[in-house]
Design a protein around this motif. Sequence first.
Motif, short mmCIF file in Angstrom:
data_model
loop_
_atom_site.label_atom_id
_atom_site.label_comp_id
_atom_site.label_asym_id
_atom_site.label_seq_id
_atom_site.Cartn_x
_atom_site.Cartn_y
_atom_site.Cartn_z
N GLU A 220 17.33 36.45 37.82
CA GLU A 220 17.83 37.62 37.09
C GLU A 220 18.69 38.52 37.97
O GLU A 220 18.49 39.74 38.06
N TYR A 221 19.67 37.92 38.62
CA TYR A 221 20.61 38.70 39.42
C TYR A 221 21.39 39.66 38.52
O TYR A 221 21.66 39.38 37.35
N ASP A 222 21.78 40.77 39.09
CA ASP A 222 22.61 41.72 38.35
C ASP A 222 24.04 41.23 38.21
O ASP A 222 24.70 41.50 37.20
N ARG A 223 24.51 40.50 39.22
CA ARG A 223 25.90 40.04 39.18
C ARG A 223 26.04 38.82 40.09
O ARG A 223 25.38 38.73 41.11
N ALA A 224 26.92 37.91 39.67
CA ALA A 224 27.25 36.74 40.50
C ALA A 224 28.72 36.81 40.86
O ALA A 224 29.58 37.14 40.04
N TRP A 225 28.99 36.46 42.12
CA TRP A 225 30.36 36.40 42.63
C TRP A 225 30.67 34.93 42.88
O TRP A 225 30.23 34.35 43.86
N PRO A 226 31.43 34.29 41.98
CA PRO A 226 31.64 32.85 42.05
C PRO A 226 32.77 32.45 43.01
O PRO A 226 33.54 33.30 43.47
N GLY A 227 32.87 31.16 43.27
CA GLY A 227 33.92 30.66 44.14
C GLY A 227 35.29 30.70 43.50
O GLY A 227 36.31 30.63 44.21
N HIS A 228 35.34 30.81 42.18
CA HIS A 228 36.61 30.85 41.45
C HIS A 228 36.52 31.88 40.34
O HIS A 228 35.48 32.05 39.72
N ARG A 229 37.61 32.54 40.09
CA ARG A 229 37.78 33.46 38.96
C ARG A 229 36.93 34.72 39.11
O ARG A 229 36.54 35.09 40.21
N ASP A 230 36.65 35.37 37.99
CA ASP A 230 36.10 36.72 38.00
C ASP A 230 34.58 36.74 38.15
O ASP A 230 33.89 35.74 37.88
N PRO A 231 34.05 37.90 38.55
CA PRO A 231 32.59 38.04 38.66
C PRO A 231 31.89 37.77 37.32
O PRO A 231 32.47 37.95 36.24
N ILE A 232 30.63 37.37 37.41
CA ILE A 232 29.81 37.06 36.24
C ILE A 232 28.78 38.18 36.10
O ILE A 232 27.91 38.34 36.96
N ASP A 233 28.87 38.94 35.03
CA ASP A 233 28.02 40.12 34.87
C ASP A 233 26.62 39.79 34.35
O ASP A 233 25.74 40.64 34.43
N ASP A 234 26.43 38.60 33.80
CA ASP A 234 25.10 38.20 33.34
C ASP A 234 24.84 36.77 33.82
O ASP A 234 24.97 35.81 33.05
N PRO A 235 24.49 36.60 35.10
CA PRO A 235 24.29 35.25 35.64
C PRO A 235 23.21 34.46 34.92
O PRO A 235 23.35 33.24 34.77
N THR A 236 22.17 35.13 34.47
CA THR A 236 21.11 34.42 33.76
C THR A 236 21.65 33.78 32.49
O THR A 236 21.41 32.59 32.22
N ALA A 237 22.39 34.54 31.70
CA ALA A 237 22.95 34.00 30.46
C ALA A 237 23.92 32.86 30.75
O ALA A 237 23.95 31.86 30.03
N ARG A 238 24.72 33.00 31.80
CA ARG A 238 25.67 31.95 32.12
C ARG A 238 24.94 30.67 32.57
O ARG A 238 25.32 29.56 32.16
N ALA A 239 23.91 30.81 33.38
CA ALA A 239 23.14 29.64 33.80
C ALA A 239 22.49 28.95 32.61
O ALA A 239 22.50 27.72 32.50
N GLU A 240 21.94 29.74 31.70
CA GLU A 240 21.31 29.15 30.52
C GLU A 240 22.33 28.48 29.62
O GLU A 240 22.05 27.44 29.01
N HIS A 241 23.54 29.03 29.56
CA HIS A 241 24.61 28.41 28.77
C HIS A 241 24.97 27.04 29.35
O HIS A 241 25.17 26.08 28.59
N ILE A 242 25.03 26.92 30.67
CA ILE A 242 25.38 25.64 31.28
C ILE A 242 24.25 24.64 31.09
O ILE A 242 24.50 23.44 30.89
N ILE A 243 23.01 25.08 31.15
CA ILE A 243 21.88 24.18 30.85
C ILE A 243 22.03 23.64 29.43
O ILE A 243 21.88 22.43 29.19
N HIS A 244 22.34 24.51 28.50
CA HIS A 244 22.54 24.10 27.10
C HIS A 244 23.71 23.10 27.01
O HIS A 244 23.63 22.10 26.27
N HIS A 245 24.77 23.37 27.75
CA HIS A 245 25.93 22.47 27.78
C HIS A 245 25.49 21.06 28.20
O HIS A 245 25.92 20.06 27.61
#
Length: 329
Positions: A220-245
Amino acid sequence: MERIELSNAAFEGDNNAYLFDDGPETALIDTGDWLEGSEGQLRQELADRGIDFSDIDRVFLTHWHGDHIGLASAIQAEGDATVHVHSADAPLVAGDADAWAEMHDLQERYFDEWAIPEDGQEVLFGLMDGSAYTENPPTVTPIEGGDTFTINGIEIEAVHAPGHAAGLCMYEAEIDGSSEVFTGDALLPQYTPNVGGADVRVERPLAKYLDTLGRIAEAEYDRAWPGHRDPIDDPTARAEHIIHHHEERSWRVLDALRRLGPCSVWTVSADLFGDLEHIHILHGPGESYAHLEHLERDGVVEREGDEYRLAEGVEADLDALDEQRWPLV
């Protein structure tokens, strides 16, 4: 901490390097690519902040891919910066000939097993000969997950996050009361990081990557700073989206085997992704293999030689499930 955006012709989007210079020490997380023009761009970005390559004390790399480590050697050569990278990736970054020979042997083996056509293999080996890594490589300091470092009063912890690469490391930190994580290619805002092809050394690549995503979601990080493109403001939701993918993709792999019958990794890749060019000739079958291998371990797919087929009784189960997702166990 500041994000420095560096151009990259790759599909993932512009690279990010992260600068820590609010104090006596100057450090970078990742350095951008070694492609022509990248060095001048990073030098200018740093100069705009009053910094030279020689001022950098430490470089922390997320993983061994060239678009993340490309300028580490040039930085180290000018100021004797220490270059830190996970021990699983350290030999590759350091240009170790044995490590690169082992990588080449694994690639040859998998490319044949995956039935990548000869012309496609020629393209890949032209892109991945390793020469850029073995010419003037940096001296590296291996690190492990759990190692901690302090940069200008900020404590940073390395978090081993394999899947996309064997030694991929994230770096987590509390910055101004916020829980931040620098994810490299473990978590990207737009694309789903390739598994299977991006680093053929990774055993059970999809299982490892799903574990990594699960850890990101749970943190439950507050923010993720990825290797490419813009920061991710909801890393948990993004991780769960990729699991679903990946759940959706496993369903598509099973459906391909139901429709096509026993077939090679390359045939499944063609069904999923169509015609492929450039590095995607690797990423398509690599991703397909990662799912086939995962499903084989779950007992729903069987392998005979270099072909995969549905296990006995699975087709009937798929028919019964209809459009429900096949769960990743």
